[in-house]
Scaffold this motif. Structure first.
Motif, PDB file in Angstrom:
ATOM      1  N   SER A  68       5.743  45.392 130.964  1.00  0.00           N
ATOM      2  CA  SER A  68       6.894  45.945 130.246  1.00  0.00           C
ATOM      3  C   SER A  68       7.135  45.238 128.912  1.00  0.00           C
ATOM      4  O   SER A  68       7.447  45.886 127.914  1.00  0.00           O
ATOM      5  N   ASN A  69       6.966  43.941 128.863  1.00  0.00           N
ATOM      6  CA  ASN A  69       7.169  43.213 127.602  1.00  0.00           C
ATOM      7  C   ASN A  69       6.088  43.552 126.579  1.00  0.00           C
ATOM      8  O   ASN A  69       6.363  43.668 125.390  1.00  0.00           O
ATOM      9  N   TRP A  70       4.854  43.707 127.026  1.00  0.00           N
ATOM     10  CA  TRP A  70       3.772  44.073 126.122  1.00  0.00           C
ATOM     11  C   TRP A  70       4.002  45.472 125.554  1.00  0.00           C
ATOM     12  O   TRP A  70       3.864  45.699 124.356  1.00  0.00           O
ATOM     13  N   LEU A  71       4.378  46.425 126.430  1.00  0.00           N
ATOM     14  CA  LEU A  71       4.636  47.785 125.955  1.00  0.00           C
ATOM     15  C   LEU A  71       5.758  47.816 124.929  1.00  0.00           C
ATOM     16  O   LEU A  71       5.663  48.483 123.912  1.00  0.00           O
ATOM     17  N   LYS A  72       6.823  47.075 125.191  1.00  0.00           N
ATOM     18  CA  LYS A  72       7.961  47.096 124.269  1.00  0.00           C
ATOM     19  C   LYS A  72       7.614  46.432 122.936  1.00  0.00           C
ATOM     20  O   LYS A  72       8.209  46.740 121.910  1.00  0.00           O
TER      21      LYS A  72
END
Length: 105
Positions: A68-72
């Motif tokens: 989720s952090n990478w996508l954001k």
């Protein structure tokens, strides 16, 4: 391009380089390419199937969550890979690689 839906859930709109057929709620597996080795995370498509070259996913932002952090953190124009799971009468699951390009606003 992403937009916050709540304090910890966001929607990411993605664009494909070729037509992409899917069913609402179908899962894709995205390659999280933040470090070596990469990891893979499954996300449900949150778009209507009439869209042919783009779709959205919703993700919950997890503290220290790799996916989720990478996508954001992705910038518009960033390319990444994903696989689409489809059903076939002879084979239970087929994985088809497709190139993703984040939609520019």
């Amino acid at each position: 391009h992403y937009k916050n839906l709540t304090h910890d859930v966001f929607q990411l709109i993605l664009e494909t380089s070729e037509p992409f057929e899917f069913q609402a709620g179908q899962f894709i597996t995205i390659k999280i390419d933040d470090k070596i080795p990469p990891c893979f995370r499954a996300y449900s498509i949150a778009s209507k199937p009439s869209l042919k070259n783009e779709f959205a996913i919703c993700a919950k932002l997890i503290e220290n969550g790799r996916g989720s952090n990478w996508l954001k953190s992705l910038e518009p124009g960033k390319n990444t890979n994903f696989t689409k799971k489809t059903k076939s009468p002879k084979i239970n699951t087929i994985l088809s690689p497709v190139l993703l390009i984040m939609r520019k606003k």
